[in-house]
Design an enzyme around this catalytic site. Structure first.
Site, PDB file in Angstrom:
ATOM      1  N   LYS A  12       3.289   9.884   3.384  1.00  0.00           N
ATOM      2  CA  LYS A  12       4.082   8.657   3.241  1.00  0.00           C
ATOM      3  C   LYS A  12       4.607   8.211   4.609  1.00  0.00           C
ATOM      4  CE  LYS A  12       5.932   9.112  -1.451  1.00  0.00           C
ATOM      5  NZ  LYS A  12       7.181   9.122  -2.239  1.00  0.00           N
ATOM      6  N   ASP A  68      10.191   5.391  -4.526  1.00  0.00           N
ATOM      7  CA  ASP A  68       9.729   6.147  -5.681  1.00  0.00           C
ATOM      8  C   ASP A  68       8.535   5.390  -6.239  1.00  0.00           C
ATOM      9  OD1 ASP A  68      10.176   8.581  -7.056  1.00  0.00           O
ATOM     10  OD2 ASP A  68      10.758   7.446  -8.827  1.00  0.00           O
ATOM     11  N   TYR A 151      -2.779  10.706  -6.296  1.00  0.00           N
ATOM     12  CA  TYR A 151      -3.819  10.188  -7.189  1.00  0.00           C
ATOM     13  C   TYR A 151      -4.857   9.340  -6.457  1.00  0.00           C
ATOM     14  CZ  TYR A 151      -0.580  11.552 -10.958  1.00  0.00           C
ATOM     15  OH  TYR A 151       0.235  12.252 -11.813  1.00  0.00           O
ATOM     16  N   LYS A 173      -5.895   1.022   3.324  1.00  0.00           N
ATOM     17  CA  LYS A 173      -4.979   1.217   2.185  1.00  0.00           C
ATOM     18  C   LYS A 173      -3.711   0.380   2.395  1.00  0.00           C
ATOM     19  CE  LYS A 173      -2.297   4.645  -0.406  1.00  0.00           C
ATOM     20  NZ  LYS A 173      -1.783   6.022  -0.520  1.00  0.00           N
ATOM     21  N   HIS A 178       0.579  -0.676  -2.933  1.00  0.00           N
ATOM     22  CA  HIS A 178       1.903  -0.784  -3.560  1.00  0.00           C
ATOM     23  C   HIS A 178       3.014  -0.494  -2.545  1.00  0.00           C
ATOM     24  CE1 HIS A 178      -0.101   3.034  -3.696  1.00  0.00           C
ATOM     25  NE2 HIS A 178       1.035   3.689  -3.870  1.00  0.00           N
ATOM     26  N   ARG A 179       2.863   0.612  -1.798  1.00  0.00           N
ATOM     27  CA  ARG A 179       3.926   1.009  -0.856  1.00  0.00           C
ATOM     28  C   ARG A 179       4.025   0.005   0.295  1.00  0.00           C
ATOM     29  NH1 ARG A 179       2.480   5.548  -0.526  1.00  0.00           N
ATOM     30  NH2 ARG A 179       3.912   6.322  -2.107  1.00  0.00           N
TER      31      ARG A 179
HETATM   32  P1  IMP Z   1       6.886  10.058  -5.511  1.00  0.00           P
HETATM   33  O1  IMP Z   1       7.172   8.648  -5.185  1.00  0.00           O
HETATM   34  O2  IMP Z   1       6.772  10.873  -4.267  1.00  0.00           O
HETATM   35  O3  IMP Z   1       7.865  10.602  -6.502  1.00  0.00           O
HETATM   36  O4  IMP Z   1       5.459  10.099  -6.133  1.00  0.00           O
HETATM   37  C1  IMP Z   1       5.196  10.267  -7.513  1.00  0.00           C
HETATM   38  C2  IMP Z   1       3.788  10.767  -7.709  1.00  0.00           C
HETATM   39  O5  IMP Z   1       2.865   9.739  -7.381  1.00  0.00           O
HETATM   40  C3  IMP Z   1       3.394  11.980  -6.876  1.00  0.00           C
HETATM   41  O6  IMP Z   1       2.546  12.781  -7.661  1.00  0.00           O
HETATM   42  C4  IMP Z   1       2.638  11.393  -5.718  1.00  0.00           C
HETATM   43  O7  IMP Z   1       1.656  12.276  -5.216  1.00  0.00           O
HETATM   44  C5  IMP Z   1       1.993  10.183  -6.359  1.00  0.00           C
HETATM   45  N1  IMP Z   1       1.878   9.096  -5.381  1.00  0.00           N
HETATM   46  C6  IMP Z   1       2.888   8.451  -4.751  1.00  0.00           C
HETATM   47  N2  IMP Z   1       2.386   7.524  -3.919  1.00  0.00           N
HETATM   48  C7  IMP Z   1       1.045   7.599  -4.019  1.00  0.00           C
HETATM   49  C8  IMP Z   1      -0.015   6.901  -3.391  1.00  0.00           C
HETATM   50  O8  IMP Z   1       0.162   6.040  -2.525  1.00  0.00           O
HETATM   51  N3  IMP Z   1      -1.265   7.260  -3.765  1.00  0.00           N
HETATM   52  C9  IMP Z   1      -1.520   8.216  -4.701  1.00  0.00           C
HETATM   53  N4  IMP Z   1      -0.566   8.905  -5.300  1.00  0.00           N
HETATM   54  C10 IMP Z   1       0.713   8.598  -4.971  1.00  0.00           C
END
Ligand code: IMP
Length: 193
Positions: A12, A68, A151, A173, A178-179
């Site tokens: 991230k 998140d 994912y 990407k 989304h991010r």
């Molecule tokens: P969190 O925002 O770190 O809580 O992510 C929640 C879940 O989504 C975790 O299993 C992360 O690995 C997955 N995740 C978060 N951002 C991404 C992304 O950009 N690509 C793929 N998986 C993601």
């Protein structure tokens, strides 16, 4: 300006750094000496993002933003959503989460899904602001690619050319993710301030 990003997820951090103005000094949790697990006990992305950013502001006295993210799969009624990290259990293992997802969708023709990110900014002045971003796509039948994280090997964005996020470079990407979209809202806000 110094701003903490409430994460120690190197993937991230790598994604976010190039999206921020060079004048902004980005600090990870490790950089500010925060080694504890941040609370993330809400049942929605907004609540969790706010909770993490607020925690850092309160305990470390500095401006901070947190993100998140949830993967929302149509055929699963929006699951795993806010529980994406723990989908296959408390170990939070990406391989297990992806394996479970592919198993749940076996034989399912509707593979549509979206990633949704909420970024919460806890300002040093006590304010809280939120920025959201999402990207539509489909869950592939097999894992493809070695880039990214989570994912990414099974998510092919609709706006792309069929490749999964894990088959794209970080720059590719970041053009549609989304991010990146949520962080674009944050950057626009910081530039106006
Ligand atoms: P969190 O925002 O770190 O809580 O992510 C929640 C879940 O989504 C975790 O299993 C992360 O690995 C997955 N995740 C978060 N951002 C991404 C992304 O950009 N690509 C793929 N998986 C993601």
């Amino acid at each position: 300006m110094r701003l903490c990003f409430a994460s120690n997820n190197a993937h991230k951090l790598d994604e976010i750094r190039p999206l921020l103005p060079a004048s902004l000094e980005l600090l990870s949790l490790a950089d500010i000496g925060c080694h504890e697990e941040l609370p993330e006990t809400q049942d929605n992305l907004e609540g969790n993002a706010r909770q993490k950013a607020e925690y850092v502001r309160q305990h470390y006295g500095m401006a901070c933003f947190a993100d998140d993210t949830g993967l929302e799969v149509t055929a699963l009624g929006g699951a795993p959503g806010v529980y994406s990290a723990r989908y296959a259990g408390p170990q939070r293992l990406a391989e297990d989460n992806v394996a479970k997802l592919l198993q749940e969708l076996a034989g399912q023709p509707d593979r549509s899904a979206r990633f949704r990110t909420v970024v919460a900014l806890a300002g040093a002045d006590g304010t809280m602001h939120e920025f959201a971003g999402e990207v539509a796509g489909r869950i592939t039948e097999d894992q493809r690619g070695t880039g990214g994280f989570g994912y990414d090997p099974v998510f092919a964005p609709t706006e792309g050319d069929g490749r999964t996020f894990a088959e794209m470079s970080g720059t590719e990407k970041n053009r549609i993710s989304h991010r990146a979209r949520a962080v674009a809202g944050l950057v626009a806000f910081l530039n106006e301030a």
